[in-house]
Design a protein around this motif. Structure first.
Motif, PDB file in Angstrom:
ATOM      1  N   GLY A 158      19.717   2.262  17.205  1.00 38.57           N
ATOM      2  CA  GLY A 158      20.614   1.449  18.007  1.00 38.57           C
ATOM      3  C   GLY A 158      20.025   0.951  19.312  1.00 38.57           C
ATOM      4  N   GLN A 159      18.877   1.489  19.694  1.00 37.45           N
ATOM      5  CA  GLN A 159      18.230   1.065  20.929  1.00 37.45           C
ATOM      6  C   GLN A 159      17.374  -0.186  20.735  1.00 37.45           C
ATOM      7  OE1 GLN A 159      16.448   5.097  21.616  1.00 37.45           O
ATOM      8  NE2 GLN A 159      17.271   4.832  23.688  1.00 37.45           N
ATOM      9  N   TYR A 160      17.182  -0.590  19.506  1.00 38.52           N
ATOM     10  CA  TYR A 160      16.318  -1.720  19.215  1.00 38.52           C
ATOM     11  C   TYR A 160      17.127  -2.951  18.824  1.00 38.52           C
ATOM     12  CZ  TYR A 160      12.261   1.377  19.277  1.00 38.52           C
ATOM     13  OH  TYR A 160      11.283   2.252  19.655  1.00 38.52           O
ATOM     14  N   ALA A 161      16.779  -4.082  19.427  1.00 39.23           N
ATOM     15  CA  ALA A 161      17.490  -5.328  19.156  1.00 39.23           C
ATOM     16  C   ALA A 161      16.848  -6.138  18.039  1.00 39.23           C
ATOM     17  CB  ALA A 161      17.556  -6.175  20.419  1.00 39.23           C
ATOM     18  N   TYR A 162      15.560  -5.930  17.802  1.00 43.90           N
ATOM     19  CA  TYR A 162      14.826  -6.791  16.867  1.00 43.90           C
ATOM     20  C   TYR A 162      14.149  -5.934  15.793  1.00 43.90           C
ATOM     21  CZ  TYR A 162      15.504  -9.940  20.768  1.00 43.90           C
ATOM     22  OH  TYR A 162      16.074 -10.683  21.768  1.00 43.90           O
ATOM     23  N   TRP A 163      14.243  -6.431  14.556  1.00 39.69           N
ATOM     24  CA  TRP A 163      13.730  -5.700  13.400  1.00 39.69           C
ATOM     25  C   TRP A 163      12.965  -6.627  12.468  1.00 39.69           C
ATOM     26  CZ3 TRP A 163      14.422  -0.450  12.719  1.00 39.69           C
ATOM     27  CH2 TRP A 163      15.307   0.179  13.614  1.00 39.69           C
ATOM     28  N   GLY A 164      11.947  -6.058  11.818  1.00 40.76           N
ATOM     29  CA  GLY A 164      11.287  -6.763  10.744  1.00 40.76           C
ATOM     30  C   GLY A 164      12.048  -6.576   9.443  1.00 40.76           C
ATOM     31  N   GLN A 165      11.518  -7.160   8.376  1.00 40.61           N
ATOM     32  CA  GLN A 165      12.197  -7.133   7.089  1.00 40.61           C
ATOM     33  C   GLN A 165      11.898  -5.859   6.301  1.00 40.61           C
ATOM     34  OE1 GLN A 165       9.345  -8.605   7.610  1.00 40.61           O
ATOM     35  NE2 GLN A 165       8.078  -8.067   5.839  1.00 40.61           N
ATOM     36  N   GLY A 166      10.897  -5.116   6.719  1.00 39.58           N
ATOM     37  CA  GLY A 166      10.546  -3.871   6.066  1.00 39.58           C
ATOM     38  C   GLY A 166       9.444  -4.034   5.036  1.00 39.58           C
ATOM     39  N   THR A 167       8.710  -2.952   4.821  1.00 38.65           N
ATOM     40  CA  THR A 167       7.655  -2.931   3.809  1.00 38.65           C
ATOM     41  C   THR A 167       7.735  -1.584   3.083  1.00 38.65           C
ATOM     42  OG1 THR A 167       5.279  -3.241   3.413  1.00 38.65           O
ATOM     43  CG2 THR A 167       5.877  -2.052   5.417  1.00 38.65           C
ATOM     44  N   GLN A 168       7.630  -1.649   1.762  1.00 38.52           N
ATOM     45  CA  GLN A 168       7.790  -0.447   0.940  1.00 38.52           C
ATOM     46  C   GLN A 168       6.509   0.376   0.928  1.00 38.52           C
ATOM     47  OE1 GLN A 168      10.604   0.698  -0.990  1.00 38.52           O
ATOM     48  NE2 GLN A 168       9.302   2.519  -1.146  1.00 38.52           N
ATOM     49  N   VAL A 169       6.663   1.666   1.154  1.00 35.84           N
ATOM     50  CA  VAL A 169       5.573   2.626   1.006  1.00 35.84           C
ATOM     51  C   VAL A 169       5.991   3.644  -0.053  1.00 35.84           C
ATOM     52  CG1 VAL A 169       4.297   4.489   2.124  1.00 35.84           C
ATOM     53  CG2 VAL A 169       4.716   2.351   3.356  1.00 35.84           C
ATOM     54  N   THR A 170       5.177   3.766  -1.081  1.00 34.51           N
ATOM     55  CA  THR A 170       5.452   4.723  -2.151  1.00 34.51           C
ATOM     56  C   THR A 170       4.254   5.646  -2.311  1.00 34.51           C
ATOM     57  OG1 THR A 170       6.826   3.101  -3.304  1.00 34.51           O
ATOM     58  CG2 THR A 170       6.094   5.012  -4.562  1.00 34.51           C
ATOM     59  N   VAL A 171       4.506   6.944  -2.211  1.00 35.79           N
ATOM     60  CA  VAL A 171       3.455   7.946  -2.340  1.00 35.79           C
ATOM     61  C   VAL A 171       3.716   8.750  -3.605  1.00 35.79           C
ATOM     62  CG1 VAL A 171       2.217   9.825  -1.226  1.00 35.79           C
ATOM     63  CG2 VAL A 171       3.298   8.046   0.175  1.00 35.79           C
ATOM     64  N   SER A 172       2.791   8.686  -4.536  1.00 35.86           N
ATOM     65  CA  SER A 172       2.956   9.407  -5.794  1.00 35.86           C
ATOM     66  C   SER A 172       2.317  10.787  -5.705  1.00 35.86           C
ATOM     67  CB  SER A 172       2.339   8.607  -6.933  1.00 35.86           C
ATOM     68  OG  SER A 172       0.941   8.465  -6.732  1.00 35.86           O
ATOM     69  N   SER A 173       2.909  11.710  -6.452  1.00 38.42           N
ATOM     70  CA  SER A 173       2.392  13.090  -6.405  1.00 38.42           C
ATOM     71  C   SER A 173       1.332  13.333  -7.462  1.00 38.42           C
ATOM     72  CB  SER A 173       3.549  14.064  -6.606  1.00 38.42           C
ATOM     73  OG  SER A 173       4.202  13.810  -7.831  1.00 38.42           O
ATOM     74  N   SER A 233       3.431  -5.718   7.305  1.00 34.36           N
ATOM     75  CA  SER A 233       2.563  -5.834   6.142  1.00 34.36           C
ATOM     76  C   SER A 233       1.805  -4.527   5.970  1.00 34.36           C
ATOM     77  CB  SER A 233       1.592  -7.005   6.297  1.00 34.36           C
ATOM     78  OG  SER A 233       0.759  -6.808   7.420  1.00 34.36           O
ATOM     79  N   GLY A 234       1.219  -4.358   4.780  1.00 32.35           N
ATOM     80  CA  GLY A 234       0.363  -3.204   4.556  1.00 32.35           C
ATOM     81  C   GLY A 234       0.946  -2.108   3.686  1.00 32.35           C
ATOM     82  N   GLY A 235       2.198  -2.253   3.279  1.00 30.67           N
ATOM     83  CA  GLY A 235       2.783  -1.243   2.416  1.00 30.67           C
ATOM     84  C   GLY A 235       2.176  -1.283   1.018  1.00 30.67           C
ATOM     85  N   GLY A 236       2.538  -0.301   0.201  1.00 27.56           N
ATOM     86  CA  GLY A 236       2.037  -0.271  -1.160  1.00 27.56           C
ATOM     87  C   GLY A 236       2.207   1.085  -1.792  1.00 27.56           C
ATOM     88  N   LEU A 237       1.518   1.264  -2.926  1.00 24.67           N
ATOM     89  CA  LEU A 237       1.558   2.522  -3.678  1.00 24.67           C
ATOM     90  C   LEU A 237       0.252   3.268  -3.454  1.00 24.67           C
ATOM     91  CD1 LEU A 237       2.749   4.388  -5.881  1.00 24.67           C
ATOM     92  CD2 LEU A 237       1.675   2.881  -7.577  1.00 24.67           C
ATOM     93  N   VAL A 238       0.365   4.550  -3.123  1.00 22.43           N
ATOM     94  CA  VAL A 238      -0.817   5.358  -2.859  1.00 22.43           C
ATOM     95  C   VAL A 238      -0.563   6.762  -3.378  1.00 22.43           C
ATOM     96  CG1 VAL A 238      -0.041   6.032  -0.553  1.00 22.43           C
ATOM     97  CG2 VAL A 238      -2.495   5.994  -1.077  1.00 22.43           C
ATOM     98  N   GLN A 239      -1.623   7.436  -3.766  1.00 20.98           N
ATOM     99  CA  GLN A 239      -1.494   8.824  -4.207  1.00 20.98           C
ATOM    100  C   GLN A 239      -1.368   9.756  -3.008  1.00 20.98           C
ATOM    101  OE1 GLN A 239      -4.875   9.595  -6.790  1.00 20.98           O
ATOM    102  NE2 GLN A 239      -3.639   9.125  -8.594  1.00 20.98           N
ATOM    103  N   ALA A 240      -0.761  10.885  -3.239  1.00 21.89           N
ATOM    104  CA  ALA A 240      -0.649  11.894  -2.186  1.00 21.89           C
ATOM    105  C   ALA A 240      -2.033  12.239  -1.646  1.00 21.89           C
ATOM    106  CB  ALA A 240       0.038  13.140  -2.727  1.00 21.89           C
TER     107      ALA A 240
END
Length: 124
Positions: free
Chosen positions: A109-124, A7-14
């Protein structure tokens, strides 16, 4: 087995900051080495930071050294990636990963378990 939820992803300015959290299920979180990876469109999934089971050893890819901090709280079954001074090139889906192998694990390849991912977008 462990389940991971980011959790915690989102859109943020540079220049801004984001704090990513990864919550893990299970009673043996302290036995897992943890890592944060990111994957931009059309690119491979690459290591961002990793932390050992006890939290005493950390690793950062050169491009985030001094800007990102990885930490873990084994009592709360969580690992955090604090991201400061964000740049547009940090834009990606960020994944939390876990494995029982000890030490610093820097390859997907060394990791067996993964989360679903969270998008991080940094605008310029």
């Amino acid at each position: 087995q462990v389940q991971l939820v980011e959790s915690g992803g989102g859109l943020v300015q540079a220049g801004g900051s984001l704090r990513l959290s990864c919550a893990a299920s299970g009673r043996t979180f302290s036995s897992y080495s943890m890592g944060w990876f990111r994957q931009a469109p059309g690119k491979e999934r690459d290591i961002v930071a990793a932390i050992s089971q006890g939290g005493g050893t950390t690793y950062y890819v050169n491009s985030v050294e001094g800007r990102f901090t990885i930490s873990r709280d084994n009592a709360k079954n969580s690992v955090v990636l604090q991201m400061n001074s964000l740049k547009p090139e940090d834009t990606a889906v960020y994944y939390c990963a876990a494995d029982r192998q000890p030490g610093i694990l820097s390859m997907p390849g060394q990791y067996a378990y993964w989360g679903q991912g969270t998008q991080v977008t940094v605008s310029s």
